[in-house]
Scaffold this active site. Structure first.
Site, short mmCIF file in Angstrom:
data_model
loop_
_atom_site.label_atom_id
_atom_site.label_comp_id
_atom_site.label_asym_id
_atom_site.label_seq_id
_atom_site.Cartn_x
_atom_site.Cartn_y
_atom_site.Cartn_z
N LEU A 140 33.05 52.75 25.18
CA LEU A 140 32.36 52.02 24.12
C LEU A 140 30.87 52.34 24.10
CD1 LEU A 140 33.99 48.49 24.44
CD2 LEU A 140 34.34 50.17 22.63
N ASP A 141 30.34 52.61 25.28
CA ASP A 141 28.91 52.89 25.41
C ASP A 141 28.68 54.35 25.00
OD1 ASP A 141 26.31 53.47 26.17
OD2 ASP A 141 26.47 52.47 28.13
N GLU A 142 28.29 54.55 23.74
CA GLU A 142 28.22 55.91 23.21
C GLU A 142 27.19 56.78 23.89
OE1 GLU A 142 28.43 54.54 18.90
OE2 GLU A 142 29.43 56.49 18.82
N GLY A 143 26.08 56.17 24.28
CA GLY A 143 25.02 56.94 24.94
C GLY A 143 25.50 57.49 26.27
N LYS A 144 26.06 56.61 27.09
CA LYS A 144 26.57 57.02 28.40
C LYS A 144 27.66 58.07 28.23
CE LYS A 144 27.73 55.55 32.87
NZ LYS A 144 27.93 56.72 33.67
N ARG A 186 35.36 43.36 34.29
CA ARG A 186 35.18 43.13 35.74
C ARG A 186 35.19 41.63 36.00
NH1 ARG A 186 30.36 46.86 37.99
NH2 ARG A 186 31.37 48.82 37.52
N ARG A 193 41.69 34.62 38.35
CA ARG A 193 42.40 35.87 38.11
C ARG A 193 43.08 35.84 36.75
NH1 ARG A 193 46.72 38.11 42.16
NH2 ARG A 193 46.28 40.31 41.87
N ASN A 225 41.86 47.29 37.47
CA ASN A 225 42.42 46.20 38.27
C ASN A 225 42.47 44.89 37.53
OD1 ASN A 225 43.31 47.01 40.86
ND2 ASN A 225 41.21 47.59 41.33
N ASP A 253 45.64 53.05 48.76
CA ASP A 253 45.81 52.29 50.01
C ASP A 253 46.50 53.17 51.04
OD1 ASP A 253 46.04 50.77 47.52
OD2 ASP A 253 46.08 49.00 48.81
N ARG A 256 44.20 55.79 52.44
CA ARG A 256 43.29 55.19 53.43
C ARG A 256 44.04 54.94 54.73
NH1 ARG A 256 40.68 51.31 48.93
NH2 ARG A 256 38.74 52.50 48.61
N HIS A 280 48.97 46.15 45.12
CA HIS A 280 47.74 46.84 45.50
C HIS A 280 46.68 45.78 45.78
CE1 HIS A 280 44.18 49.34 45.40
NE2 HIS A 280 43.70 48.64 44.40
#
Lengths: 419, 332
Positions: A140-144, A186, A193, A225, A253, A256, A280
């Protein structure tokens, strides 16, 4: 868009002219061209005519007279200009002769939704492994988005992959073989949750419908997530068959886990086999019976492995797997490299139809006595159709009980969702 | 009571802890980490060390990379604030340095970076006296000079990443304009990495066909196709990307990986990197600028003697002058 040319009518003329100029080979080489789109060969003919005798030039005039309309259908690609209409030659037209109008078809296109740290780590890993011939980025962030795309394009001499496109609009993802979803809300401070998931459902609704519209046959890899729930959401929203919706799940997982086992034994993680399955995150299940080196199960050497009675406390290895994710987030703000590498690993299996086994999140209803429609990680065979088979891993009653508990917890949240 | 390890494994000989191909990256910001991930994915090193002053970030980055160990072949990844972790490196990549503050003059920035390099370089050289140092921090040409002065290493072993990236950008943009893969488009940008870099239009070619023979006005102001804009875009692109995403990382990381590959594998490929050009093109000062260099195990082993036309030579000398004006006032 191809401009079909009524080639056969002109063919005799071409042969006639070339016979007159004595250039038999010239005619033979032209005929395949004549059967292709008109504009693709008229300029080469101009060039060819500059090299052969004036008979060639006459041919062109004749050609133009036969199909004067063709001159109007100029494919405007870059700085390409038709020389006999306009006298201006570009370096490109002077240097390069078009040989075909066939457009390339990209076979290994991957789209990544979300250009945050995780999305970009997936991108760079996939590029450096040379897995694809086109990459599309959406955010959505066009610049980034534009900045990241340009940065990757500028490195294309080194990755050998310059075909990178981006847009806020999902049309750039069209005809993707694989779409990787890293975008999502986030967790905010104090947020439940359920609330987080409900917010993500709203985001996914738009995302998934757009993806499906442009790549109806793609495979989806969900990374955002809580991955097991969002894989379920993506599956429901896309209406894809279950083999084509894959949650990155416990692939990381497990990586790791194997790294930590390797550290403890002084052996490379690749030679240490062990699986973490289920949900997870905090309630993932380490399958201790399967942990082995060179086929020797560690449980045969230490029957208490993974239990509280274990004097070596191998259980801590699993606990460390859970804890390190939080630790890394605390130290550098987020995790990116490991998840990016693990997604590239899944991508490789799918794009190359490797049929390797990976612990990824898939629908588990009907297995291990689970009735709920939930996604959990189990060992799956990944190939070009996504999840093609499951491995029927034997779990202890305790491990099964943990999976069932996870399923119940996930369902408690999922049943409240308005999808 | 024996451990699982003792029961499983019988030791025959001590593990050889000496790495053959160790790389240290100094600075774990976006650029340093892009260098790290590219090096790991290209399997260039058997040991990677990360150094930074911010301990938490440093440890977090190290752990994140270690957790991906299953997916690459670099078995040892370490980190530390202390340069002892960098001991016996073949190559040390320096990405650390101060960023230009708003309104700060270049000289002030460079002076701050001299202070930083003074704290970094002696330790690097102490722990890896035989290493090659690859300088990435900006302004790279001046800092390569600074690092060379502080390190006391021969000029062959202090290399600035220089115009390797500018040339890659140049080739990408030429490729886009012609519809040809960037690796088949050849073009060199030399001189200062930055605003006064020099594009060598006479060398720009595809399959040996020099574009300038097709259009003698190529790269000039009277060129109707405005090829000159491609060079302008190369200069602008860094600023543009910084404006859009805050910094650049991937391209520079990949370009460093490219240089590291040539050095470690003794490929002897030619790259436009920043090296000492005193004595060339009438330059009398100790200046570092990018020219095509042959890179191998010893670092810069040869330089390619390119013929510059009078205009290109003038631009090159002007770069040298600009840099010397800043360098001469530096306090070491």
């Amino acid at each position: 868009m191809r401009i079909r040319h009524r080639g056969l009518k002109v063919l005799p003329t071409a042969l006639l002219v070339s016979q007159r100029s004595g250039q038999q080979l010239f005619a033979v080489s032209l005929s395949p061209l004549l059967e292709q789109a008109a504009m693709s060969w008229t300029v080469p003919l101009v060039r060819a005519s500059q090299r052969v005798s004036s008979a060639g030039a006459n041919f062109l005039c004749l050609r133009m007279a036969l199909c004067p309309r063709q001159a109007v259908h100029i494919p405007l690609q870059g700085a390409w200009l038709f020389t006999s209409v306009s006298k201006m030659a570009t370096v490109k037209s002077e240097l390069i002769e078009r040989f075909t109008s066939e457009e390339p078809v990209h076979h290994s296109k991957v789209s990544i939704i979300g250009t945050g740290s995780v999305g970009m780590a997936c991108a760079i890993s996939i590029l450096l492994k040379g897995l694809i011939d086109e990459l599309a980025l959406v955010d959505l962030d066009e610049g980034k988005l534009k900045g990241e795309t340009m940065d990757l394009q500028h490195g294309s001499s080194f990755t050998k992959m310059p075909n990178i496109v981006c847009s806020k609009d999902y049309f750039v993802t069209a005809n993707s073989n694989l779409v990787i979803i890293t975008a999502g809300a986030r967790q905010e401070k104090g947020e439940t949750r359920l609330n987080l998931v409900q917010r993500n459902v709203a985001i996914f609704k738009l995302m998934i419908s757009n993806i499906v519209q442009h790549s109806p046959h793609c495979k989806l890899i969900i990374v955002s997530n809580p991955v097991d729930i969002l894989s379920y959401v993506a599956w429901k929203l896309s209406a894809f068959p279950k083999n084509r919706v894959i949650g990155s799940g416990c692939n990381l997982d497990t990586a790791r886990f194997r790294f930590l086992i390797g550290q403890k034994l002084g052996i490379h993680s690749e030679s240490c086999h062990g699986w973490i399955l289920g949900e997870h995150g905090d309630s993932s299940v380490p399958v201790w019976s399967g942990v082995n080196i060179a086929g020797v199960p560690l449980k045969d050497l230490n029957s208490d492995i993974g239990t509280d009675k274990d004097p070596e406390q191998w259980k801590n290895v699993h606990e460390e797997v859970i804890a390190t994710a939080y630790e890394i987030i605390k130290m550098k703000g987020y995790t990116s490299w490991a998840i990016g590498l693990s997604v590239a690993d899944l991508t490789e299996s799918i794009l190359k139809n490797l049929r390797r086994t990976h612990p990824v999140s898939t629908i588990i209803k009907g297995l291990y006595g689970i009735d709920e429609e939930v996604f959990l990680s189990i060992p799956c065979i990944l190939g070009e159709n996504g999840i093609t088979n499951l491995i029927k891993i034997k779990l202890t009653p305790e491990e099964e009980a943990r999976l069932k508990k996870s399923a119940k917890t996930l369902w408690e949240i999922q049943k409240e969702l308005k999808i | 009571m024996s451990t699982v390890k003792e029961q499983l494994i019988e030791k025959l000989i001590e593990d050889d802890k000496n790495s053959q191909c160790k790389i240290t990256v100094v600075g774990t910001g976006a650029v340093g980490m892009a260098c790290a991930i590219s090096i790991l994915l290209k399997d260039l090193a058997d040991e990677l060390a990360l150094v930074d002053v911010a301990s938490d970030k440093l440890k977090g980055e190290m752990m994140d990379l270690q957790h991906g160990s299953l997916f690459f072949s670099t078995s040892k990844i370490t980190s530390g604030k202390d340069y002892s972790v960098s001991a016996n490196s073949r190559i040390v990549i320096v990405t650390a340095g101060a960023r230009q503050q708003e309104g700060e003059t270049r000289l002030a920035l460079v002076q701050r970076n001299v202070t930083i390099m003074k704290s970094i370089i002696p330790a690097i050289v102490h722990y890896s006296p035989d290493c090659k140092i690859l300088v990435v921090s900006n302004p790279v040409d001046i800092l390569t000079y600074v690092v060379w002065k502080i390190s006391g290493l021969p000029i062959t072993r202090v290399i600035g990443s220089g115009c390797n990236l500018d040339s890659a950008r140049f080739r990408y943009l030429i490729g886009e304009k012609l519809g040809v893969h960037p690796t088949s488009c050849h073009g060199w940008i030399i001189g200062e990495h930055g605003d006064s870099s020099v594009p060598l239009w006479s060398g720009v070619n595809v399959a040996g066909v020099a574009l300038k023979t097709l259009d003698p006005k190529l790269g000039t102001d009277s060129d109707k196709e405005h090829w000159k804009n491609i060079h302008k875009q190369v200069i602008q692109s860094a600023y543009e990307i910084i404006k859009l995403k805050g910094y650049t990382s991937w391209a520079i990381g990949l370009s460093v990986m490219d240089l590291v590959g040539s050095i470690l594998k003794n490929l002897r490929r030619v790259h436009p990197v920043s090296t000492m050009v005193k004595g060339l093109y009438g330059i009398k000062e100790e200046i570092f600028l990018s020219i095509p260099c042959v890179l191998g195990r010893n670092g810069v082993s040869d330089v390619v003697k390119i013929n510059l036309n009078p205009e290109e030579e003038a631009l090159f000398k002007k770069s040298a002058e600009t840099l010397w004006n800043i360098q001469k006032d530096l306090i070491f």
